[in-house]
Design an enzyme around this catalytic site. Structure first.
Site, PDB file in Angstrom:
ATOM      1  CE  LYS A  38      38.602  39.732  33.626  1.00 33.77           C
ATOM      2  NZ  LYS A  38      37.974  39.368  34.910  1.00 33.77           N
ATOM      3  CG  ASP A  65      40.137  38.996  37.512  1.00 36.74           C
ATOM      4  OD1 ASP A  65      40.851  39.462  38.428  1.00 36.74           O
ATOM      5  OD2 ASP A  65      39.055  39.503  37.157  1.00 36.74           O
ATOM      6  CE  LYS A  67      39.074  42.244  40.178  1.00 34.22           C
ATOM      7  NZ  LYS A  67      38.545  41.352  39.134  1.00 34.22           N
ATOM      8  CG  LEU A  68      44.728  35.429  44.830  1.00 35.23           C
ATOM      9  CD1 LEU A  68      46.033  34.647  44.777  1.00 35.23           C
ATOM     10  CD2 LEU A  68      43.592  34.532  45.282  1.00 35.23           C
ATOM     11  CG  HIS A  69      43.327  41.715  50.068  1.00 36.71           C
ATOM     12  ND1 HIS A  69      44.630  42.044  50.396  1.00 36.71           N
ATOM     13  CD2 HIS A  69      42.545  42.462  50.876  1.00 36.71           C
ATOM     14  CE1 HIS A  69      44.623  42.944  51.359  1.00 36.71           C
ATOM     15  NE2 HIS A  69      43.371  43.210  51.674  1.00 36.71           N
ATOM     16  CG  ASP A  70      43.691  35.459  53.149  1.00 35.30           C
ATOM     17  OD1 ASP A  70      43.997  35.661  54.343  1.00 35.30           O
ATOM     18  OD2 ASP A  70      42.826  34.642  52.810  1.00 35.30           O
ATOM     19  CB  ILE A  71      47.435  36.604  56.285  1.00 34.84           C
ATOM     20  CG1 ILE A  71      47.229  35.097  56.081  1.00 34.84           C
ATOM     21  CG2 ILE A  71      46.405  37.170  57.259  1.00 34.84           C
ATOM     22  CD1 ILE A  71      47.545  34.275  57.329  1.00 34.84           C
ATOM     23  CB  THR A 119      36.715  49.964  36.323  1.00 39.18           C
ATOM     24  OG1 THR A 119      36.244  48.613  36.207  1.00 39.18           O
ATOM     25  CG2 THR A 119      38.176  50.014  35.942  1.00 39.18           C
ATOM     26  NE  ARG A 180      30.488  48.151  29.179  1.00 45.90           N
ATOM     27  CZ  ARG A 180      31.197  47.242  29.866  1.00 45.90           C
ATOM     28  NH1 ARG A 180      32.400  46.895  29.465  1.00 45.90           N
ATOM     29  NH2 ARG A 180      30.691  46.674  30.938  1.00 45.90           N
ATOM     30  NE  ARG A 210      29.191  43.414  32.365  1.00 48.30           N
ATOM     31  CZ  ARG A 210      29.029  44.164  33.446  1.00 48.30           C
ATOM     32  NH1 ARG A 210      27.877  44.136  34.092  1.00 48.30           N
ATOM     33  NH2 ARG A 210      30.016  44.923  33.885  1.00 48.30           N
TER      34      ARG A 210
HETATM   35  O1  LIG Z   1      40.672  42.756  37.479  1.00 51.76           O
HETATM   36  C1  LIG Z   1      39.825  42.916  36.604  1.00 51.76           C
HETATM   37  O2  LIG Z   1      39.850  42.275  35.560  1.00 51.76           O
HETATM   38  C2  LIG Z   1      38.836  43.991  36.800  1.00 51.76           C
HETATM   39  C3  LIG Z   1      39.254  45.077  37.561  1.00 51.76           C
HETATM   40  C4  LIG Z   1      38.461  46.230  37.619  1.00 51.76           C
HETATM   41  O3  LIG Z   1      38.822  47.229  38.230  1.00 51.76           O
HETATM   42  N1  LIG Z   1      37.281  46.239  36.938  1.00 51.76           N
HETATM   43  C5  LIG Z   1      36.837  45.162  36.216  1.00 51.76           C
HETATM   44  O4  LIG Z   1      35.765  45.257  35.604  1.00 51.76           O
HETATM   45  N2  LIG Z   1      37.581  44.008  36.187  1.00 51.76           N
HETATM   46  C6  LIG Z   1      37.082  42.811  35.469  1.00 51.76           C
HETATM   47  O5  LIG Z   1      36.986  43.112  34.076  1.00 51.76           O
HETATM   48  C7  LIG Z   1      35.814  42.521  33.516  1.00 51.76           C
HETATM   49  C8  LIG Z   1      34.991  43.621  32.907  1.00 51.76           C
HETATM   50  O6  LIG Z   1      33.827  43.070  32.364  1.00 51.76           O
HETATM   51  P1  LIG Z   1      32.771  43.926  31.550  1.00 51.76           P
HETATM   52  O7  LIG Z   1      32.356  45.070  32.413  1.00 51.76           O
HETATM   53  O8  LIG Z   1      31.669  42.961  31.296  1.00 51.76           O
HETATM   54  O9  LIG Z   1      33.483  44.402  30.295  1.00 51.76           O
HETATM   55  C9  LIG Z   1      35.130  41.747  34.623  1.00 51.76           C
HETATM   56  O10 LIG Z   1      35.527  40.391  34.501  1.00 51.76           O
HETATM   57  C10 LIG Z   1      35.686  42.335  35.906  1.00 51.76           C
HETATM   58  O11 LIG Z   1      35.794  41.360  36.923  1.00 51.76           O
END
Ligand SMILES: O=C(O)c1cc(=O)[nH]c(=O)n1[C@@H]1O[C@H](COP(=O)(O)O)[C@@H](O)[C@H]1O
Length: 234
Positions: A38, A65, A67-71, A119, A180, A210
């Site tokens: 990703k 990733d 995460k687009l959001h716009d008109i 999340t 995790r 991470r």
């Molecule tokens: O769209 C995503 O990937 C995403 C959505 C969400 O609700 N929560 C979320 O953590 N992510 C992405 O998932 C990855 C999680 O990363 P770690 O928390 O390091 O495992 C990050 O790149 C976030 O940008």
């Protein structure tokens, strides 16, 4: 239960790193333990879009990733502009106008994923942002709107996956970050589950950043997550 020809495809490694060189080094260390990466906007703004195209050319799967959001017009044209990079997934936020626009703009082979509620949010965070619904209800509402729009997949936490599956049907993908391994630091994630719990909830793909990018042995962590995602032998 999702059926994957290659079980490694169920793990998506989040390349949340500051440079393409560091991302390339991590991919080298992981080797054949992962097949799906990703690229979010941290790396995307630092040359990650070219890396996305390069990884796709090398036969790896790419989740863009953004995460687009716009008109609607801006989303549609933005999606069109990245459609030829060879990515498999692209995220937009799960707002009805945004989802419909993304589906109009996507090219063949690109699947649009709708991010329901991040999340890192719990009920208090949703209330602070002005939403009257608890997180689970907001996820369910957005999953229903995503299905109505004809979206390809839904991003939620593993805790909501069974509910989302019932709403979205068997064919839509469910992708869950906030994963995790047992004992790993949660960081800023609030709706967290283990890879084994994700497997039990019939999730298609887990996203892990991470716990892998910060590991002394990222390859071993990736292998352990893939193994934990496998169904138990009969
Ligand atoms: O769209 C995503 O990937 C995403 C959505 C969400 O609700 N929560 C979320 O953590 N992510 C992405 O998932 C990855 C999680 O990363 P770690 O928390 O390091 O495992 C990050 O790149 C976030 O940008």
């Amino acid at each position: 239960m999702p059926d994957f020809a290659d079980p490694r495809d169920r793990l998506i490694v989040a390349l949340d790193l500051p440079s393409v060189a560091e991302a390339e080094a991590l991919i080298d260390r992981i080797g054949d333990a992962a097949t799906f990466y990703k690229i979010g906007y941290r790396l995307g703004y630092a040359g990650g879009l070219a890396l996305a195209a390069d990884l796709a050319r090398r036969g790896l799967k790419v989740f863009l990733d953004l995460k687009l959001h716009d008109i609607g017009n801006t989303v549609e044209e933005g999606v069109r502009a990245v459609s030829d990079l060879g990515a498999t997934f692209l995220t937009v936020h799960a707002y009805p106008q945004t989802m419909r626009a993304a589906l109009r703009g996507r090219g063949a082979g690109l699947k649009i994923l709708a991010v329901t509620v991040l999340t890192s949010y719990d009920d208090a965070d949703a209330a602070e942002a002005g939403y009257a619904l608890p997180v689970g209800e907001l996820v369910a509402r957005r999953a229903a709107q995503a299905a109505e729009a004809g979206i390809d997949g839904i991003v939620c936490s593993a805790a909501e996956a069974e509910r989302v599956r019932a709403i979205a049907g068997p064919d839509r993908l469910i992708v869950t970050p906030g994963i995790r391994p047992a004992g790993a630091d949660h960081g800023d994630q609030k709706r967290v589950m283990t890879p084994g719990q994700a497997r039990a909830a019939w999730i298609d793909h887990v996203v892990v950043g991470r716990p892998i990018t910060g590991a002394a042995d990222p390859r071993a962590v990736a292998q352990a997550i893939v193994a934990e995602m496998q169904p138990a032998a009969p």
